[in-house]
Design an enzyme around this catalytic site. Structure first.
Site, mmCIF file in Angstrom:
data_model
loop_
_atom_site.group_PDB
_atom_site.id
_atom_site.type_symbol
_atom_site.label_atom_id
_atom_site.label_comp_id
_atom_site.label_asym_id
_atom_site.label_seq_id
_atom_site.Cartn_x
_atom_site.Cartn_y
_atom_site.Cartn_z
ATOM 1 N N GLU A 158 36.248 -30.077 3.003
ATOM 2 C CA GLU A 158 36.792 -28.918 3.655
ATOM 3 C C GLU A 158 36.008 -28.488 4.918
ATOM 4 O O GLU A 158 34.794 -28.232 4.443
ATOM 5 C CB GLU A 158 37.105 -27.777 2.671
ATOM 6 C CG GLU A 158 38.301 -26.866 3.226
ATOM 7 C CD GLU A 158 38.616 -25.833 2.318
ATOM 8 O OE1 GLU A 158 39.172 -24.951 2.671
ATOM 9 O OE2 GLU A 158 38.312 -25.980 1.177
ATOM 10 N N ARG B 66 28.216 -32.067 -11.047
ATOM 11 C CA ARG B 66 27.605 -31.529 -9.337
ATOM 12 C C ARG B 66 26.223 -31.451 -9.598
ATOM 13 O O ARG B 66 25.509 -31.245 -10.442
ATOM 14 C CB ARG B 66 28.515 -30.458 -9.019
ATOM 15 C CG ARG B 66 28.127 -28.957 -9.897
ATOM 16 C CD ARG B 66 29.014 -27.789 -9.517
ATOM 17 N NE ARG B 66 28.799 -27.563 -8.054
ATOM 18 C CZ ARG B 66 29.655 -26.689 -7.468
ATOM 19 N NH1 ARG B 66 30.671 -26.148 -8.208
ATOM 20 N NH2 ARG B 66 29.470 -26.574 -6.148
ATOM 21 N N LYS C 115 29.575 -22.168 -0.813
ATOM 22 C CA LYS C 115 29.840 -22.198 0.701
ATOM 23 C C LYS C 115 29.819 -20.742 1.139
ATOM 24 O O LYS C 115 29.490 -20.223 2.016
ATOM 25 C CB LYS C 115 30.863 -23.111 1.170
ATOM 26 C CG LYS C 115 30.738 -24.336 1.338
ATOM 27 C CD LYS C 115 31.982 -25.030 2.099
ATOM 28 C CE LYS C 115 31.939 -26.542 1.926
ATOM 29 N NZ LYS C 115 33.000 -27.101 2.765
#
Length: 560
Positions: A34, A260, A270
């Site tokens: 994104e 992850r 983020k």
């Protein structure tokens, strides 16, 4: 650069089996970031996995931007992500793709779900919708608008698209099961109203699809064979499959989840990284203290070191925290084998060779590449180092009095070998009014490079040095850990309370004149000091700037 292997990568094993069984003819993966921030080290793992699978099995990997939330997205982030992927050494298949490329098709898919009775326009207010959804201990309840007719839903959805309603006034939801134990299946939102300009489509749309509705169908439209994502999307897989099974999509990709990457002493959210930027804790997304790929690049990390690190940690089905020492090990190993050598004096002390002519000047030709690289490749990188009567050595390499604990043993009456140069012997020294040694006087013992003294009194050590008259002043930026807690964002604590106020120090060093001409991003081993990189943004011939990348040994790691 390393390839994705099957030993510690369960996804690679699955792909190999699917190819062997004939389930697929060609592997097609995608990396779907994104564009709402810069990529970080966790994304590097996903990049290496998806592009690595395509490389290993002669397939393709698409770069597709998940641009369904234009309020938080920008062209800056798009450009940065493209640059990061390219810098890591990967090439995407065909043109760059955007989820917005499929907005027209997704809209038609939404209409198809309405017509099949599997979607409806809900007019609950956002806070009401949350209440109706229930929680993990309480089932949800049906929206009072759930049984609207197909005709009414089609009319309202068309009017949503036409811009007749305000943000939040209506939403299109899938009709699944409000009592499901999986919260993602409780009539999830598919479309919401957002009157905001999109960076790719302009003002064409005022309704935007939700990620969960977008990414599976985008995968299907691109013929993705293995949709790889991190474990937090595991509970979303039933919804992914529900959409795929209830829509006329051209393919049926399968989702696989992997653990992850989390590093200690690091945050990779983020939102939190953006907070560091917005509150001026760091100079920007590419600050060398940031775990962003652009920050790591400016710090002096190499693509090979990051790819090798991702290979080392592997791909598993469980989350875990990786010791940052593993990342540093991968970097140090790469630089030790590949970084050219140079000399820089960080704490200069002048040495005057008294039996040498005042105008003595000599160019000493030396090899810059490490011995291991020369042996492996046969490569050579020669440079000239000016040698003059007056030179600088590091203050730590001279002592006023002899001591058995002093390894170099360079003090009055003792000898030292200059790196690539001659043997000299200290005779005396000069102090300033503060009692600090500011000059060492010495004599040249040997006149042939590399030779031993004729009297067989060999020096006890080797020191690096720089010509006092030809050396260049350079700014050194020494970066430490930005966060001084091993788990800065766990346990509900505010990670900002763990900011290290001493994470950056700046000093001046004297470096070889050739280093002023170094290309930005070139990493050098400053002999006996550490690995330093010519700053990507600020380094110029007139004002050399070098960032400490990492220490020579683990006990000198910049993260300590």
């Amino acid at each position: 650069m390393s390839e994705t292997n099957n030993v510690n990568n369960f996804v690679a094993k699955i792909v190999e089996e699917d190819l062997a069984s004939g389930k697929i003819d060609k592997v097609i993966t995608r990396f779907p970031p994104e564009p709402n921030g810069y990529l970080h080290v966790g994304h590097a793992k996903s990049i290496c996995l998806n592009f690595g699978l395509a490389e290993k099995f002669n397939g393709e990997c698409n770069l597709r931007f998940d641009d369904t939330n234009p309020e938080k997205e920008s062209q800056e982030y798009i450009d940065a992500i493209k640059e990061d992927v390219t810098w890591l050494g990967f090439k995407w298949a065909g043109d760059i793709r955007f989820s917005s490329d499929y907005f027209d098709t997704l809209y038609e898919y939404a209409i198809a779900l309405i017509k099949s009775g599997n979607a409806y326009v809900c007019s609950l207010k956002p806070e009401e919708s949350e209440e109706y959804k229930g929680d993990f201990n309480r089932p949800g309840k049906n929206s009072p608008y759930r049984d609207r007719s197909v005709e009414e839903n089609l009319d309202l959805f068309a009017r949503m698209k036409a811009g007749e309603f305000k943000d939040g006034e209506h939403a299109l939801r899938a009709k699944i099961d409000m009592a499901s134990g999986n919260m993602n299946l409780r009539d999830p939102i598919m479309y919401r109203i957002r009157h905001v300009e999109h960076h790719q489509t302009g003002n064409k749309w005022c309704i935007y699809p939700i990620y969960d509705f977008t990414h599976g169908q985008s995968d299907a439209l691109e013929g993705i064979t293995h949709s790889v994502c991190t474990l937090e999307f595991e509970d979303h897989r039933p919804l992914y499959d529900w959409y795929i099974n209830n829509l006329p999509v051209p393919a049926k990709p399968q989702q696989y989840e992997f653990g992850r990457l989390s590093l200690n002493y690091t945050v990779t959210s983020k939102r939190k990284l953006k907070q560091l930027v917005d509150e001026d804790v760091v100079s920007g997304w590419d600050d060398p203290r940031m775990p962003t790929i652009s920050g790591m690049r400016r710090r002096g990390f190499t693509p090979a070191s990051i790819r090798n690190f991702c290979e080392m940690i592997g791909v598993s089905r469980s989350d875990g925290v990786v010791d940052i020492a593993m990342l540093e090990h991968a970097l140090r190993s790469d630089l030790n084998s590949n970084a050219p050598r140079a000399m820089a004096v960080i704490n200069p002390l002048k040495v005057v060779i008294t039996n040498m002519a005042d105008d003595h000047y000599e160019d000493i030709t030396v090899e810059s590449l490490p011995d291991s690289l020369i042996e492996e490749t046969g490569a050579s990188l020669l440079r000239t180092v000016p040698f003059t009567k007056e030179i600088f050595i590091d203050q730590e390499d001279f002592k006023e009095e002899y001591s058995k604990k002093f390894k170099k043993k360079f003090c009055p009456g003792k000898r030292i070998r200059l790196r690539h140069g001659y043997v000299i012997e200290a005779t005396d020294f000069i102090k300033n009014d503060a009692g600090e040694i500011v000059q060492v006087n010495a004599t040249q013992v040997t006149t042939v490079l590399g030779e031993d003294p004729a009297d067989d009194v060999k020096p006890k050590g080797v020191v690096h040095w720089v010509s006092a008259s030809h050396g260049v002043e350079a700014e050194l930026r020494v970066y430490g850990r930005l966060l001084n807690h091993e788990s800065p964002d766990r346990g509900g604590e505010d990670f900002m309370t763990h900011i290290n106020p001493d994470s950056l120090s700046v000093s001046t060093a004297i470096v070889e004149p050739s280093l002023a001409q170094a290309a930005p991003e070139t990493v050098f081993q400053f002999e006996r000091e550490g690995y330093y990189v010519a700053d990507r943004c600020d380094h110029t011939a007139d004002k050399p700037v070098f960032n400490l990348t990492i220490g020579l040994r683990e006990d000198k790691s910049l993260s300590q």
